[in-house]
Design a protein around this motif. Structure first.
Motif, PDB file in Angstrom:
ATOM      1  N   ARG A  70      -6.621   6.843   2.140  1.00 56.16           N
ATOM      2  CA  ARG A  70      -5.762   5.861   2.800  1.00 56.16           C
ATOM      3  C   ARG A  70      -4.955   5.107   1.764  1.00 56.16           C
ATOM      4  NH1 ARG A  70      -7.645   0.903   6.850  1.00 56.16           N
ATOM      5  NH2 ARG A  70      -5.630   0.636   7.875  1.00 56.16           N
ATOM      6  N   SER A  71      -3.754   4.766   2.138  1.00 56.20           N
ATOM      7  CA  SER A  71      -2.893   3.927   1.307  1.00 56.20           C
ATOM      8  C   SER A  71      -2.187   2.942   2.229  1.00 56.20           C
ATOM      9  CB  SER A  71      -1.861   4.775   0.551  1.00 56.20           C
ATOM     10  OG  SER A  71      -0.988   3.955  -0.204  1.00 56.20           O
ATOM     11  N   LYS A  72      -2.350   1.636   1.943  1.00 54.48           N
ATOM     12  CA  LYS A  72      -1.786   0.637   2.848  1.00 54.48           C
ATOM     13  C   LYS A  72      -1.420  -0.626   2.079  1.00 54.48           C
ATOM     14  CE  LYS A  72      -2.652  -1.742   7.235  1.00 54.48           C
ATOM     15  NZ  LYS A  72      -3.628  -1.984   8.323  1.00 54.48           N
ATOM     16  N   LYS A  73      -0.305  -1.224   2.488  1.00 54.74           N
ATOM     17  CA  LYS A  73       0.111  -2.490   1.879  1.00 54.74           C
ATOM     18  C   LYS A  73      -0.803  -3.615   2.375  1.00 54.74           C
ATOM     19  CE  LYS A  73       4.511  -3.334   1.769  1.00 54.74           C
ATOM     20  NZ  LYS A  73       5.877  -3.774   2.184  1.00 54.74           N
ATOM     21  N   GLN A  74      -1.234  -4.481   1.465  1.00 55.75           N
ATOM     22  CA  GLN A  74      -2.120  -5.577   1.839  1.00 55.75           C
ATOM     23  C   GLN A  74      -1.355  -6.637   2.639  1.00 55.75           C
ATOM     24  OE1 GLN A  74      -3.877  -6.879  -1.858  1.00 55.75           O
ATOM     25  NE2 GLN A  74      -5.157  -5.051  -2.037  1.00 55.75           N
ATOM     26  N   LYS A  75      -2.072  -7.365   3.478  1.00 56.25           N
ATOM     27  CA  LYS A  75      -1.438  -8.301   4.413  1.00 56.25           C
ATOM     28  C   LYS A  75      -1.042  -9.620   3.763  1.00 56.25           C
ATOM     29  CE  LYS A  75      -3.774  -6.462   8.510  1.00 56.25           C
ATOM     30  NZ  LYS A  75      -4.632  -6.761   9.673  1.00 56.25           N
ATOM     31  N   VAL A  76      -1.662  -9.936   2.607  1.00 59.03           N
ATOM     32  CA  VAL A  76      -1.343 -11.195   1.931  1.00 59.03           C
ATOM     33  C   VAL A  76      -0.977 -10.918   0.480  1.00 59.03           C
ATOM     34  CG1 VAL A  76      -2.820 -12.586   3.423  1.00 59.03           C
ATOM     35  CG2 VAL A  76      -3.773 -11.564   1.354  1.00 59.03           C
ATOM     36  N   VAL A  77      -0.315 -11.870  -0.154  1.00 57.70           N
ATOM     37  CA  VAL A  77       0.082 -11.731  -1.546  1.00 57.70           C
ATOM     38  C   VAL A  77      -1.110 -12.023  -2.443  1.00 57.70           C
ATOM     39  CG1 VAL A  77       1.606 -12.582  -3.367  1.00 57.70           C
ATOM     40  CG2 VAL A  77       2.451 -12.382  -1.012  1.00 57.70           C
TER      41      VAL A  77
END
Length: 348
Positions: A70-77
């Motif tokens: 899986r590869s996913k952008k995180q929801k917070v900085v």
């Protein structure tokens, strides 16, 4: 997409080219005698240019075979690279826990701690250190979750060098050589391609010698680190000692194949000048002496344990072409004596 622009069209065409160019690609699953679970997790830091969020990804393998990723952008900085890694590790651990439960239901409960490979030393040290850190208060839940799984022996968090981190390809753009190396370790490629050095029908073939055909001539003295693999006797001895390969490794494997004992026997007789003694008389009578000399010399040089002493693949091909010319010259002469046209023996 109410107002598609040129950039959108270029992106779509790039995706289409990728899909068309990888229609023969897939994942190969090999039989293993163990079902050990292993994970690779990684995260970049602020890689998204629009909002500076990080991208995390993981690979999980069972018995050496890739099963989930899986590869996913995180929801917070993330405020630090360690924080981004923490969140990536947590996602990898939850996937591993699910796989452990699944294998247990199948009747194969894991008996050892699962390794989650991470290339961020700060994240590893904070995970293993029970002292509260001011800089990690905002991710205390993630930190304690990881620490709990380490303390109970469910997972281990060993450090791995970035160049060996397979999950790198899920979080950032990487050089072509690194990408192909990672995909090879993950078992990704053309499933219909026969492994190097193996040919059930005894047909001569050249395949899998990527370094000699792809690596630019200006980079041929560099080494590409890889996991040790290959049939016994097939890989370059220098590769087995150092874990590094070059185009000269292809030269060794090209000449040796899987005939480890035979290659040692031939080298011994070549050095003694008694090579003719181990060649069947019927075959020896059909060989041109010059062709045999050229062929045996280049074969001997290819099997040199020292890479620097081996010829380049171009020199090998040139020598084989010369040996072929000598052999065809003899064959044509014999055919002319027998009154048969030499056109029959010309290469198409």
């Amino acid at each position: 997409m109410h107002q598609p622009q040129k950039g959108h069209m270029e992106a779509v065409m790039r995706i289409i080219r990728y899909l068309k160019g990888t229609t023969d690609q897939g994942i190969t699953f090999k039989e293993n005698k163990q079902l050990e679970i292993k994970g690779f997790t990684n995260a970049d830091w602020g890689g998204a240019k629009d909002n500076r969020r990080s991208t995390a990804g993981y690979f999980t393998m069972v018995g050496g075979n890739l099963v989930t990723w899986r590869s996913k952008k995180q929801k917070v900085v993330a405020l630090s690279s360690a924080e981004a890694e923490f969140r990536g590790i947590v996602r990898g651990i939850t996937e591993v826990l699910w796989l452990k439960k699944l294998l247990t239901e199948f009747g194969f409960p894991p008996t050892i701690a699962t390794e989650i490979m991470c290339d961020n030393k700060a994240a590893i040290q904070i995970s293993e250190n029970p002292v509260q850190h001011d800089r990690t208060k905002h991710i205390e839940i993630d930190r304690n979750f990881i620490k709990e799984k380490i303390d109970t022996g469910i997972i281990k968090l060993p450090f791995i060098r970035s160049k060996l981190q397979l999950a790198d390809v899920l979080t950032k753009a990487v050089p072509w050589s690194h990408l192909t190396t990672c995909l090879s370790k993950l078992g990704f490629g053309n499933p219909t391609t026969q492994p190097e050095g193996e040919c059930d029908k005894w047909e001569a073939k050249l395949s899998g010698f990527e370094l000699s055909t792809v690596q630019p001539a200006t980079q041929r003295h560099g080494l590409v680190l890889d996991a040790l693999c290959g049939s016994y006797g097939y890989p370059d001895p220098a590769y087995l000692r150092s874990g590094g390969v070059s185009h000269k490794s292809d030269v060794y494997s090209f000449d040796n194949g899987d005939w480890t004992f035979l290659s040692k026997l031939v080298k011994s007789h070549y050095e003694k000048g008694t090579l003719n003694d181990i060649i069947h008389p019927g075959l020896l009578n059909q060989m041109d002496s010059q062709a045999l000399n050229v062929f045996s010399e280049v074969a001997y040089c290819c099997l040199n344990d020292q890479r620097a002493q081996r010829p380049s693949i171009e020199r090998v091909i040139f020598a084989l072409e010369q040996a072929l010319k000598h052999q065809l010259s003899r064959v044509n002469s014999e055919r002319q004596v027998e009154g048969i046209s030499t056109n029959y023996w010309k290469l198409s």
